[in-house]
Scaffold this active site. Structure first.
Site, PDB file in Angstrom:
ATOM      1  N   GLU A 126      12.283  -6.344 -24.858  1.00 25.79           N
ATOM      2  CA  GLU A 126      11.867  -6.393 -23.449  1.00 25.79           C
ATOM      3  C   GLU A 126      11.161  -7.724 -23.135  1.00 25.79           C
ATOM      4  OE1 GLU A 126      12.783  -4.413 -21.263  1.00 25.79           O
ATOM      5  OE2 GLU A 126      13.402  -2.656 -22.396  1.00 25.79           O
TER       6      GLU A 126
ATOM      7  N   ASN B 198      12.585 -10.814 -20.826  1.00 24.22           N
ATOM      8  CA  ASN B 198      11.845 -11.249 -19.636  1.00 24.22           C
ATOM      9  C   ASN B 198      11.641 -12.766 -19.621  1.00 24.22           C
ATOM     10  OD1 ASN B 198      11.665  -8.718 -18.530  1.00 24.22           O
ATOM     11  ND2 ASN B 198       9.513  -8.401 -19.026  1.00 24.22           N
TER      12      ASN B 198
ATOM     13  N   ARG C  95      18.559  -5.055 -12.775  1.00 22.02           N
ATOM     14  CA  ARG C  95      17.376  -4.801 -13.591  1.00 22.02           C
ATOM     15  C   ARG C  95      16.708  -3.548 -13.031  1.00 22.02           C
ATOM     16  NH1 ARG C  95      18.683  -7.343 -17.829  1.00 22.02           N
ATOM     17  NH2 ARG C  95      16.731  -6.497 -18.601  1.00 22.02           N
TER      18      ARG C  95
HETATM   19  N1  ATP Z   1       8.141 -13.889 -18.633  1.00 20.63           N
HETATM   20  C1  ATP Z   1       8.131 -13.692 -17.301  1.00 20.63           C
HETATM   21  N2  ATP Z   1       8.125 -14.738 -16.452  1.00 20.63           N
HETATM   22  C2  ATP Z   1       8.124 -14.553 -15.106  1.00 20.63           C
HETATM   23  N3  ATP Z   1       8.148 -13.342 -14.510  1.00 20.63           N
HETATM   24  C3  ATP Z   1       8.161 -12.260 -15.301  1.00 20.63           C
HETATM   25  C4  ATP Z   1       8.164 -12.364 -16.736  1.00 20.63           C
HETATM   26  N4  ATP Z   1       8.164 -11.104 -17.247  1.00 20.63           N
HETATM   27  C5  ATP Z   1       8.189 -10.263 -16.196  1.00 20.63           C
HETATM   28  N5  ATP Z   1       8.175 -10.937 -15.019  1.00 20.63           N
HETATM   29  C6  ATP Z   1       8.150 -10.326 -13.659  1.00 20.63           C
HETATM   30  O1  ATP Z   1       7.711  -8.980 -13.767  1.00 20.63           O
HETATM   31  C7  ATP Z   1       8.697  -8.087 -13.212  1.00 20.63           C
HETATM   32  C8  ATP Z   1       8.686  -6.779 -13.976  1.00 20.63           C
HETATM   33  O2  ATP Z   1       9.143  -6.961 -15.315  1.00 20.63           O
HETATM   34  P1  ATP Z   1       9.840  -5.738 -16.077  1.00 20.63           P
HETATM   35  O3  ATP Z   1      10.276  -6.188 -17.413  1.00 20.63           O
HETATM   36  O4  ATP Z   1       8.926  -4.555 -16.000  1.00 20.63           O
HETATM   37  O5  ATP Z   1      11.100  -5.397 -15.151  1.00 20.63           O
HETATM   38  P2  ATP Z   1      12.465  -6.242 -15.002  1.00 20.63           P
HETATM   39  O6  ATP Z   1      12.593  -7.236 -16.084  1.00 20.63           O
HETATM   40  O7  ATP Z   1      12.566  -6.742 -13.612  1.00 20.63           O
HETATM   41  O8  ATP Z   1      13.558  -5.082 -15.221  1.00 20.63           O
HETATM   42  P3  ATP Z   1      13.992  -4.447 -16.641  1.00 20.63           P
HETATM   43  O9  ATP Z   1      13.037  -4.947 -17.680  1.00 20.63           O
HETATM   44  O10 ATP Z   1      13.886  -2.958 -16.442  1.00 20.63           O
HETATM   45  O11 ATP Z   1      15.378  -4.865 -16.865  1.00 20.63           O
HETATM   46  C9  ATP Z   1       9.984  -8.861 -13.263  1.00 20.63           C
HETATM   47  O12 ATP Z   1      10.925  -8.403 -12.302  1.00 20.63           O
HETATM   48  C10 ATP Z   1       9.517 -10.298 -13.000  1.00 20.63           C
HETATM   49  O13 ATP Z   1       9.330 -10.516 -11.624  1.00 20.63           O
HETATM   50 MG    MG Z   2      12.270  -6.769 -18.083  1.00 23.16          MG
END
Ligand code: ATP
Ligand code: MG
Lengths: 106, 157
Positions: free
Chosen positions: B47, B51, B105
């Site tokens: 995860e 990200n 996502r």
């Molecule tokens: N490393 C990062 N850099 C910039 N923004 C981030 C980062 N990690 C997370 N985010 C932000 O936080 C939000 C939530 O992250 P999360 O992993 O919970 O969901 P997601 O990645 O959008 O979906 P999923 O992980 O379910 O595929 C993301 O949509 C993004 O906007």
């Molecule tokens: Mg994610």
């Protein structure tokens, strides 16, 4: 090969043969959608017997295909789910909208 | 001092997601985790790394860094990027919150990390990058505890 397809009586079985993460989802999504739109099954059965790992990318992939099956008036089912994958599916709430069957005892 | 420590740096290519989680799992295996504990760690790493690749660097090329440490029975994993950063960390942690719904996502990444690990800290600065620090205590197996008890009894006699 990341996926195998079996077509019979308007049932499309999609067997995924790798760990499901962002990398694999990007590779298989279009292929799965192609198979669905060409065959127009009444039910898509995702066979997870060879899926030992899945992260949130799998949740997005499943919801996307579920929406597609809804659109063409079909159903969707996931079978042979291992316990670790099941925990992710339950956390996401998918287990409430899609029929799921656990891994058969071998 | 840490009992053990390792560092890993790789390009933000999606093919490295499996490499990252398998490498961390191998590093942690000396703690003799259960299959479930190992699956928890692999999923949380997957995860955080994903990200960095899709949100931090938005598929442009960058470097993802992992630092993992073992301190007694606890594993600490830092995963960082020098990408765009998170605007609102509180919002980002919420289940189903995603800024990339168009890419299918689900917004469950942080929720999964938090439920599979004991602690998840998010350090993020807009324009500079994001660092996730996660900790998990690996429980001792019953057999190990019994062995220790027998050993300590031996000391008494
Ligand atoms: N490393 C990062 N850099 C910039 N923004 C981030 C980062 N990690 C997370 N985010 C932000 O936080 C939000 C939530 O992250 P999360 O992993 O919970 O969901 P997601 O990645 O959008 O979906 P999923 O992980 O379910 O595929 C993301 O949509 C993004 O906007
Ligand atoms: Mg994610």
């Amino acid at each position: 090969m990341n996926t195998n397809y079996i077509k019979k009586d308007k049932l499309l079985t999609v067997e995924i043969t790798e760990e499901i993460d962002h990398h694999i989802v990007e590779k298989i999504r279009r292929k799965v959608d192609d198979e669905i739109t060409r065959y127009m099954p009444r039910k898509a059965i995702f066979d997870f017997s060879r899926v030992s790992f899945m992260d949130s990318a799998g949740i997005g992939m499943i919801i996307g295909r579920y929406k597609m099956m809804k659109l063409i008036g079909g159903e969707m089912e996931i079978i042979n789910i291992n316990p670790n994958v099941k925990r992710i599916l339950e956390m996401s709430g998918i287990s409430k909208i899609i029929t799921m069957k656990e891994k058969r005892a071998s | 001092m840490y009992d053990n420590e390792m560092k890993l740096e790789f390009l933000s290519k999606s093919s490295n997601e499996a490499f990252a989680r398998i490498t961390v799992a191998a590093f942690v295996s000396v703690l003799d985790p259960t299959i479930e504990e190992l699956a928890d760690i692999k999923t949380a790493v997957s995860e955080a790394v994903t990200n960095c690749i899709i949100h931090g660097y938005e598929d442009a090329e960058g470097i993802v860094k992992i630092k993992a440490r073992i301190i007694k029975n606890t594993v600490e994993i830092e995963i960082s990027d020098t990408g765009k950063g998170i605007e609102n960390v509180e919002l980002a942690r919420k289940p189903l919150y995603t800024t990339k719904a168009n890419l299918e996502r689900s917004g469950m990444g942080f929720t999964i990390m938090e439920s599979f690990m004991d602690e998840v800290d998010i350090d993020s600065v807009l324009g500079l990058g994001t660092k996730i620090t996660m900790r998990k205590k690996i429980k001792k197996h019953l057999v190990d505890i019994e062995k220790e008890e027998i050993a300590s009894l031996g000391g008494v006699c």
